[in-house]
Design an enzyme around this catalytic site. Structure first.
Site, PDB file in Angstrom:
ATOM      1  N   GLN A 116      -5.078 -21.348  18.738  1.00 44.08           N
ATOM      2  CA  GLN A 116      -5.950 -20.389  18.073  1.00 44.08           C
ATOM      3  C   GLN A 116      -6.097 -19.101  18.883  1.00 44.08           C
ATOM      4  O   GLN A 116      -6.561 -18.084  18.348  1.00 44.08           O
ATOM      5  CB  GLN A 116      -7.333 -21.006  17.842  1.00 44.08           C
ATOM      6  CG  GLN A 116      -7.337 -22.172  16.872  1.00 44.08           C
ATOM      7  CD  GLN A 116      -8.720 -22.768  16.676  1.00 44.08           C
ATOM      8  OE1 GLN A 116      -9.715 -22.083  16.821  1.00 44.08           O
ATOM      9  NE2 GLN A 116      -8.775 -24.059  16.347  1.00 44.08           N
ATOM     10  N   THR A 161       0.813  -1.210   0.000  1.00 44.26           N
ATOM     11  CA  THR A 161       0.000   0.000   0.000  1.00 44.26           C
ATOM     12  C   THR A 161       0.851   1.266   0.000  1.00 44.26           C
ATOM     13  O   THR A 161       0.490   2.262  -0.636  1.00 44.26           O
ATOM     14  CB  THR A 161      -0.928   0.007   1.234  1.00 44.26           C
ATOM     15  OG1 THR A 161      -1.810  -1.118   1.167  1.00 44.26           O
ATOM     16  CG2 THR A 161      -1.751   1.287   1.305  1.00 44.26           C
ATOM     17  N   THR A 177       1.105  -4.755   4.201  1.00 44.16           N
ATOM     18  CA  THR A 177       0.808  -5.128   5.583  1.00 44.16           C
ATOM     19  C   THR A 177       0.179  -6.513   5.730  1.00 44.16           C
ATOM     20  O   THR A 177       0.342  -7.158   6.767  1.00 44.16           O
ATOM     21  CB  THR A 177      -0.121  -4.087   6.232  1.00 44.16           C
ATOM     22  OG1 THR A 177      -1.348  -4.020   5.503  1.00 44.16           O
ATOM     23  CG2 THR A 177       0.536  -2.723   6.263  1.00 44.16           C
ATOM     24  N   ASP A 178      -0.532  -6.996   4.707  1.00 47.47           N
ATOM     25  CA  ASP A 178      -1.289  -8.240   4.866  1.00 47.47           C
ATOM     26  C   ASP A 178      -0.405  -9.423   5.237  1.00 47.47           C
ATOM     27  O   ASP A 178      -0.814 -10.291   6.011  1.00 47.47           O
ATOM     28  CB  ASP A 178      -2.072  -8.559   3.592  1.00 47.47           C
ATOM     29  CG  ASP A 178      -3.299  -7.685   3.426  1.00 47.47           C
ATOM     30  OD1 ASP A 178      -3.668  -6.988   4.393  1.00 47.47           O
ATOM     31  OD2 ASP A 178      -3.898  -7.690   2.330  1.00 47.47           O
TER      32      ASP A 178
END
Length: 346
Positions: A283, A24, A100-101
């Site tokens: 998780q 980005t 960033t992902d």
């Protein structure tokens, strides 16, 4: 806790490489959404040279084919590492501009490939492109560059949203906030406010450098998450692929499994028996895996699943990839996975 030396001191003594890999930070709006901005490297150089931010001396290098973070492949980790190592002796520190992902995946992978790094490698990016109003680019980039010139930092880090995080301890936890990244199981390495405070006692003291940039097989590692109603036949279909050599299990709580699902447990056990390296992460965002705290977790111990302690998913996934690509046998991989090598777990 220490203050980082001033930008003037860095400008006089340090040289930093900015490696633009995509994301980005270097995009512009289009009718189809954000797309890479042609000539971003030159624009960035001009923006910084105009004094928008006080920064150390720097050079900018752009990858020939920029990476959209959501399209990241394991081969890109090697490509970025090669670009850094090619220029390793010419710079005091490195800043990798990244989307960033999947930034946390790349930061984790680099921490294992650049094992024992003797220089700062800082990944950063932005939530809003440089060319847009209210962009967080300059704030993140200025801090990253100053920290990349700090020779007390000898590890791979992520600098984002006024904090410096260990690269293999962080995850992207927020989609629309400037403080998108955090490190749930390890404290920040630096606080970035009016001053930059580096917590020296939290930094790694790395061994001698032992860099290795392997060739990755993207199919080698898969991630399987336990959920209510998970079907053994679906997992069996995934593990039937002979290319799968490693599995990251996303277990419940402290490392619990649906052990009443005997068919599923048999599928996992058979995979381990034929040589698949299987590791378990929680998780939960904070805390880690303690297999055997409950009987349902003890089943994973009996199968031969390696607990990943408090590693992030990104750290466990990339560490397993790096170990499998290194050519080591299953026994060696299981032994090395369970031990912290770059500060990735307790």
């Amino acid at each position: 806790m220490i203050d980082v030396p001033t930008a003037d001191q860095y400008t006089m003594t340090s040289r930093v490489l900015l490696l633009h890999s995509g994301g980005t930070i270097g995009m512009c709006p289009s009718p189809e959404g954000y797309r890479p901005l042609e000539g971003f490297g030159k624009l960035l150089q001009q923006t910084l040279d105009k004094g928008t931010a006080a920064v150390p001396d720097f050079d900018v290098v752009e990858l020939d084919n920029l990476i959209d973070s959501s399209n990241l492949q394991p081969a890109h980790w090697s490509r970025i590492a090669d670009e850094l190592l090619e220029r390793w002796d010419s710079f005091d520190g490195f800043v990798v501009l990244h989307g960033t992902d999947t930034m946390a995946y790349t930061a984790s992978a680099l921490s294992f490939m650049l094992h024992g790094t003797d220089k700062p490698v800082i990944l950063t990016g932005s939530q809003i492109p440089l060319v847009e109003q209210r962009s967080d680019t300059i704030e993140n980039l200025q801090a990253a560059m100053l920290l990349a010139a700090d020779t007390s930092i000898r590890e791979v880090c992520v600098c984002f949203g006024r904090r410096l995080l260990r690269g293999n301890r962080c995850s992207k936890l927020r989609t629309r906030s400037f403080d998108a990244f955090d490190s749930p199981n390890y404290p920040w390495l630096a606080d970035i406010g009016i001053d930059i405070h580096v917590h020296r006692e939290r930094l790694l003291t790395p061994p001698a450098p032992s860099f290795a940039v392997p060739e990755f097989d993207p199919a080698a590692v898969v991630v399987l998450q336990f959920y209510p109603g998970i079907q053994a036949r679906m997992v069996e279909a995934i593990l039937a692929d002979s290319a799968v050599r490693g599995v990251v299990l996303r277990s419940y709580g402290v490392g619990n499994a649906p052990d009443a699902n005997e068919a599923l447990m048999k599928v996992l056990a058979h995979a381990v028996e034929r040589g698949v390296v299987m590791v378990s992460t929680s998780q939960c965002i904070t805390g880690g895996v303690t297999q055997g705290a409950y009987a349902s977790g003890a089943m994973l111990d009996r199968i031969g699943v390696v607990p990943a302690s408090d590693m992030t998913l990104e750290a466990a996934f990339t560490k397993l990839h790096v170990l499998l690509a290194s050519g080591k046998d299953g026994v060696q991989i299981r032994q090395q996975f369970a031990k912290a090598s770059a500060g990735e777990c307790q």
